[in-house]
Motif scaffolding. Sequence first.
Motif, PDB file in Angstrom:
ATOM      1  N   ALA A 178       2.922   5.287   9.827  1.00  0.00           N
ATOM      2  CA  ALA A 178       3.328   5.867  11.107  1.00  0.00           C
ATOM      3  C   ALA A 178       3.423   4.758  12.145  1.00  0.00           C
ATOM      4  O   ALA A 178       2.607   3.834  12.124  1.00  0.00           O
ATOM      5  CB  ALA A 178       2.318   6.915  11.563  1.00  0.00           C
ATOM      6  N   ASN A 182       7.616   7.580  14.405  1.00  0.00           N
ATOM      7  CA  ASN A 182       8.250   7.603  13.090  1.00  0.00           C
ATOM      8  C   ASN A 182       7.176   7.699  12.021  1.00  0.00           C
ATOM      9  O   ASN A 182       6.071   7.185  12.199  1.00  0.00           O
ATOM     10  CB  ASN A 182       9.070   6.327  12.872  1.00  0.00           C
ATOM     11  N   TYR A 183       7.535   8.324  10.909  1.00  0.00           N
ATOM     12  CA  TYR A 183       6.569   8.549   9.849  1.00  0.00           C
ATOM     13  C   TYR A 183       7.194   8.295   8.485  1.00  0.00           C
ATOM     14  O   TYR A 183       8.374   8.536   8.269  1.00  0.00           O
ATOM     15  CB  TYR A 183       6.050   9.996   9.887  1.00  0.00           C
ATOM     16  N   GLU A 226       7.873   9.339   4.737  1.00  0.00           N
ATOM     17  CA  GLU A 226       8.160  10.669   4.198  1.00  0.00           C
ATOM     18  C   GLU A 226       6.918  11.328   3.613  1.00  0.00           C
ATOM     19  O   GLU A 226       6.741  12.548   3.716  1.00  0.00           O
ATOM     20  CB  GLU A 226       9.246  10.571   3.133  1.00  0.00           C
ATOM     21  N   LYS A 284       4.851  12.957   6.616  1.00  0.00           N
ATOM     22  CA  LYS A 284       5.481  13.787   7.649  1.00  0.00           C
ATOM     23  C   LYS A 284       4.919  15.197   7.642  1.00  0.00           C
ATOM     24  O   LYS A 284       4.744  15.808   6.591  1.00  0.00           O
ATOM     25  CB  LYS A 284       6.995  13.840   7.422  1.00  0.00           C
ATOM     26  N   THR A 292      -0.089  12.497  12.682  1.00  0.00           N
ATOM     27  CA  THR A 292       0.458  12.389  14.023  1.00  0.00           C
ATOM     28  C   THR A 292      -0.088  11.129  14.683  1.00  0.00           C
ATOM     29  O   THR A 292      -1.306  10.963  14.793  1.00  0.00           O
ATOM     30  CB  THR A 292       0.094  13.603  14.881  1.00  0.00           C
TER      31      THR A 292
END
Length: 113
Positions: free
Chosen positions: A48, A56-57, A59, A62, A66
Amino acid sequence: VQLQASGGGLVQAGGSLRLSCAVSGSDGPFSAMGWYRQAPGKQRELVAWVSGGQTNYAESVKGRFTISRDNLKNTLYLQINILKPEDTAVYYCNVHRGWDNYWGQGTQVTVSS
């Protein structure tokens, strides 16, 4: 610049953790801030990051991870929900500005099934 990561621990699958990374010694903003992790026998991976106000993370995380930051406290956070055994790793915070790249010491997250 120094980064101090904390908040790791041993949790059961499905649980949550919040990792923190206190940043000190900086005289200006960073172009990007993020969290990496490295599981045993695997390469370090970026999970992240926040840059230019956008988050952005990877996959694989996701919807469960956070990333956030508190500019007043100079602290970067990673909220991890619905933990899975495959999330077990050492988590590292990272900040960079231009060619300068800084790492925290890592905090261990272990998820039991």
